[in-house]
Design an enzyme around this catalytic site. Structure first.
Site, PDB file in Angstrom:
ATOM      1  N   THR A  27      31.185  50.165  21.464  1.00  0.00           N
ATOM      2  CA  THR A  27      31.010  50.552  23.173  1.00  0.00           C
ATOM      3  C   THR A  27      29.883  49.418  23.444  1.00  0.00           C
ATOM      4  O   THR A  27      30.312  48.323  23.879  1.00  0.00           O
ATOM      5  CB  THR A  27      30.504  51.993  23.185  1.00  0.00           C
ATOM      6  OG1 THR A  27      29.355  52.050  22.620  1.00  0.00           O
ATOM      7  CG2 THR A  27      31.432  52.960  22.788  1.00  0.00           C
ATOM      8  N   THR A  64      23.968  59.586  13.045  1.00  0.00           N
ATOM      9  CA  THR A  64      23.352  58.352  14.112  1.00  0.00           C
ATOM     10  C   THR A  64      24.438  57.583  14.777  1.00  0.00           C
ATOM     11  O   THR A  64      23.967  56.678  15.540  1.00  0.00           O
ATOM     12  CB  THR A  64      22.383  57.675  13.117  1.00  0.00           C
ATOM     13  OG1 THR A  64      23.253  56.950  12.107  1.00  0.00           O
ATOM     14  CG2 THR A  64      21.519  58.314  12.442  1.00  0.00           C
ATOM     15  N   GLU A 111      20.483  47.860  21.240  1.00  0.00           N
ATOM     16  CA  GLU A 111      20.598  47.519  22.377  1.00  0.00           C
ATOM     17  C   GLU A 111      19.279  46.624  22.937  1.00  0.00           C
ATOM     18  O   GLU A 111      18.071  47.183  22.959  1.00  0.00           O
ATOM     19  CB  GLU A 111      20.854  48.462  23.399  1.00  0.00           C
ATOM     20  CG  GLU A 111      21.978  48.978  23.407  1.00  0.00           C
ATOM     21  CD  GLU A 111      22.518  50.378  23.918  1.00  0.00           C
ATOM     22  OE1 GLU A 111      23.485  50.615  23.930  1.00  0.00           O
ATOM     23  OE2 GLU A 111      21.498  50.879  24.537  1.00  0.00           O
ATOM     24  N   ASN A 145      21.361  50.172  29.458  1.00  0.00           N
ATOM     25  CA  ASN A 145      21.464  51.475  29.795  1.00  0.00           C
ATOM     26  C   ASN A 145      21.399  51.790  31.114  1.00  0.00           C
ATOM     27  O   ASN A 145      21.732  52.878  31.604  1.00  0.00           O
ATOM     28  CB  ASN A 145      20.533  52.338  28.937  1.00  0.00           C
ATOM     29  CG  ASN A 145      20.865  52.324  27.489  1.00  0.00           C
ATOM     30  OD1 ASN A 145      21.782  52.860  27.078  1.00  0.00           O
ATOM     31  ND2 ASN A 145      20.300  51.319  26.633  1.00  0.00           N
TER      32      ASN A 145
END
EC number: 2.3.1.35
Length: 439
Positions: free
Chosen positions: A175, A212, A301, A434
């Site tokens: 993703t 996780t 990220e 995000n």
């Protein structure tokens, strides 16, 4: 098949691409692959994957799943299948990315079950011989017609056992990852040679208390389901449950393993007569799982640093891991690492509020902390037996310029128990990624 390019998955960078293997060794008796079926909006990114046991005999399987209360539909379906079959005869995994099929009600459950049904049908499996996984945005129903239409195409035209097939499979589960995560290894137990292949996805929503992320181990070693489950749980606790990116635990997180026995040899079980072979396999899988889990942290990220938190001489492994986790999940510590600030008070603060087992687990007067460079140069003491050191800020800055860093905590309890935990820093880029995740 699809070559991995900067456009194959989101944000693939020159820096991250160095972790994509150029070749690998792969276990016997498996076919894998990935295609674009239409879940992802860009019209080209791979978003559907299958791993299939082609050996001709039922494989053993094991799984460890998220403890998030809002378990996604595929988690519920896979757990049920694994339990009903006692881990025997699970012969394929099917995974979509781009949509988590989480908090999607009755329709979501039907969609997950249909993915299993269609996969079993096109692969000529008995009923409920596949586990299903999904990853992506939470709260939206799957474009199920696209997925159910893509499964036969993937199964009939795009499965194989070449390196590129494995790269496609690893890419199709991504993703916000910046690179596909794939590790392979060949090892021996006695006179028998076996191979492990592992792939996983994860860059955000990474926090311990398994699972996780999504991860898959497959091997051609012969292992009973109960032994495989026991080994997987032990390995996950020391790998995927020992990493943190942002402290969030996903609704979908799953680690599964499959062993088809295609390489032959004596079956490995968890009885006393097989203790040596069992122990050898467990050691291999733990180290392998740690290597794969560390790739997730490296791909955190927005991350610019890979940090090992090493806690030594704790009263128990539980204490050591809890303290390491407390430091690794501290936003103040992680932002200090991003800013290259040797603010060791944040480390002590996190040690002090860790959930430990007794009043003697942490004694400030016995606690020492230091930065350990990975290049072999001299370490930098920050605290020695509870006494602060005169920190050479220039040396600290020099150490913190590096991508990799070890923060070592010695509790001085004489308990002799140690734990490693892996984390990354927290940067502006994390917020950027995000902030527009659904766009």
């Amino acid at each position: 098949m699809h070559k991995v390019t900067k456009f194959a998955i989101r944000h693939l960078s020159d820096k991250a691409s160095r972790f994509v293997p150029k070749a690998g060794v792969y276990p016997k008796g498996y076919a894998v692959g990935g295609i674009h079926c239409g879940v992802k909006k860009d019209g080209k990114s791979l978003d559907l994957a299958i791993l299939q046991n082609t050996f001709g005999k039922n494989a053993s399987a094991a799984g460890v799943f998220t403890v998030n209360k809002f378990k996604a539909a595929p988690v519920q379906v896979s757990k049920k299948i694994l339990k009903e079959k006692s881990g025997l005869g699970i012969n394929s995994f099917v995974i979509n990315s781009g949509n988590a099929n989480a908090v999607t009600g009755t329709q979501g459950m039907r969609d997950a079950e249909d993915m299993v049904l269609v996969t079993d049908s096109v692969l000529d499996n008995p009923t409920n011989s596949s586990l299903v996984m999904s990853t992506g945005v939470i709260g939206n129903n799957l474009p199920i017609d696209k997925i159910l239409g893509g499964i036969p195409k993937l199964a009939s035209q795009h499965l194989g056992n070449t390196h590129q097939h494995w790269i496609d499979c690893a890419t199709a589960i991504c993703t916000t990852d910046t690179f596909p995560k794939l590790v392979t290894k060949r090892f021996s137990i006695g006179d028998d040679t076996y191979t492990l292949a592992g792939l996983c996805k994860g860059a955000g929503m990474i926090c311990p208390n398994m699972a996780t992320l999504l991860g898959f181990f497959v091997t051609d070693a012969p292992v009973t389901p109960s032994a495989l489950q026991q080994i997987l749980k032990y390995a996950v606790d020391r790998s995927f449950n020992s990493i943190s990116v942002d402290g969030d635990m996903s609704t979908n997180d799953t680690i599964v393993a499959m062993a088809n026995g295609a390489a032959g040899g004596e079956v490995i079980d968890n009885t006393s007569s097989c203790a040596e072979r069992y122990s050898r396999l467990q050691t291999e899988i733990v180290g392998f799982a740690q290597q794969l889990a560390q790739l997730v942290v490296r791909d955190g990220e927005g991350a610019t640093k890979f940090i090992t938190i090493r806690v030594k001489d704790a009263l128990s492994y539980k204490d050591a891991k809890s303290i390491a986790s407390s430091i690794a999940n501290s936003s103040l510590f992680k932002t200090a690492m991003y800013g290259k600030d040797a603010n060791w008070g944040r480390i002590l603060c996190a040690i002090g509020y860790a959930n430990v087992t007794s009043a003697n687990s942490v004694i400030p007067e016995k606690t020492s902390v230091k930065f350990v460079p990975v290049d072999g140069s001299d370490h930098l003491n920050l605290l020695v037996n509870g006494e602060p050191e005169q920190v050479d800020e220039e040396r600290a800055s020099e150490i913190l310029q590096n991508e990799d860093l070890i923060v070592e905590v010695n509790l001085g309890t004489n308990g002799g128990q140690n734990a490693d935990f892996w984390t990354c820093d927290l940067s502006h880029e994390y917020v950027t990624i995000n902030g527009d995740y659904r766009s």
